[in-house]
Enzyme design. Sequence first.
Site, short mmCIF file in Angstrom:
data_model
loop_
_atom_site.label_atom_id
_atom_site.label_comp_id
_atom_site.label_asym_id
_atom_site.label_seq_id
_atom_site.Cartn_x
_atom_site.Cartn_y
_atom_site.Cartn_z
N ASP A 65 -43.42 28.35 -18.44
CA ASP A 65 -44.05 29.60 -18.03
C ASP A 65 -44.67 29.38 -16.65
OD1 ASP A 65 -44.58 32.24 -19.03
OD2 ASP A 65 -46.70 31.74 -19.23
N TYR A 67 -47.39 29.30 -13.67
CA TYR A 67 -48.84 29.20 -13.65
C TYR A 67 -49.44 30.61 -13.56
CZ TYR A 67 -48.21 24.22 -12.57
OH TYR A 67 -47.87 22.89 -12.61
N PHE A 78 -43.55 23.81 -12.39
CA PHE A 78 -44.53 22.75 -12.19
C PHE A 78 -45.15 22.72 -10.79
CE2 PHE A 78 -41.78 21.06 -15.62
CZ PHE A 78 -42.74 20.91 -16.61
N HIS A 188 -44.01 16.22 -23.26
CA HIS A 188 -44.37 17.05 -22.11
C HIS A 188 -45.51 16.38 -21.33
CE1 HIS A 188 -45.79 20.61 -19.88
NE2 HIS A 188 -44.59 21.11 -20.10
#
Length: 223
Positions: A65, A67, A78, A188
């Site tokens: 998703d 930020y 990321f 993760h």
Amino acid sequence: MNVTLPDDWKIALSAETEKPYFAELAAFVDAQRAAHTVFPPEDEVFSALKLTPLQTVKVFILGQDPYHDDNQAHGLAFSVRPGIKPPPSLRNMVKELKDDLGVEAAKDNGYLVPWAEQGVLLLNTVLTVRAHEPASHKGQGWEAFTDAVIRTVSEKTDRVVFVLWGAHAQKKRALIDESRHTIIVSAHPSPLSAKAGFFGSKPYSKINTALESAGKSPVNWQL
């Protein structure tokens, strides 16, 4: 929604963007922008595809998703804009990069465009989000579109290294032709799971080893 894709992605995904669900998705995002602040900005929603043309993709790092805080998301999984403090998952990625390859990022640098420009596709499974409301655009159609991107990359005849961090990304494994491509999995990098299997997983050296074994140049991970 302004859907501007590079020619090779546009051709490869034309059947997908012409499906009814995609028009509904575009209408949903437009309505959200009219009523709320939505990240990333409209001209950066497809930045991952713009920065990494299909023909250049050699690594595929799958995020989840965008930020959802101000000035962070700019269309790459990321990554954050220059000068923005890296969020926790990204800080852990940078920490592992130093432990794995000895590469040290400049302080507070989480801008991953140099990776994208070398053929590292940094794509989230959902490409927009309402400000300060994580996962607010989940289940609206983005997943179908990004699944099509994964399948498209899997159809490449040259080897691609797919990096699946965490359970969400690993659910996409069935979309990848494992006889043709390399898949790297681990926990993760989020603070909730990094100590349970991301730290010490050495993804960057594993990626470069796989690339070199396929006759491809390694990624320069320096930021």
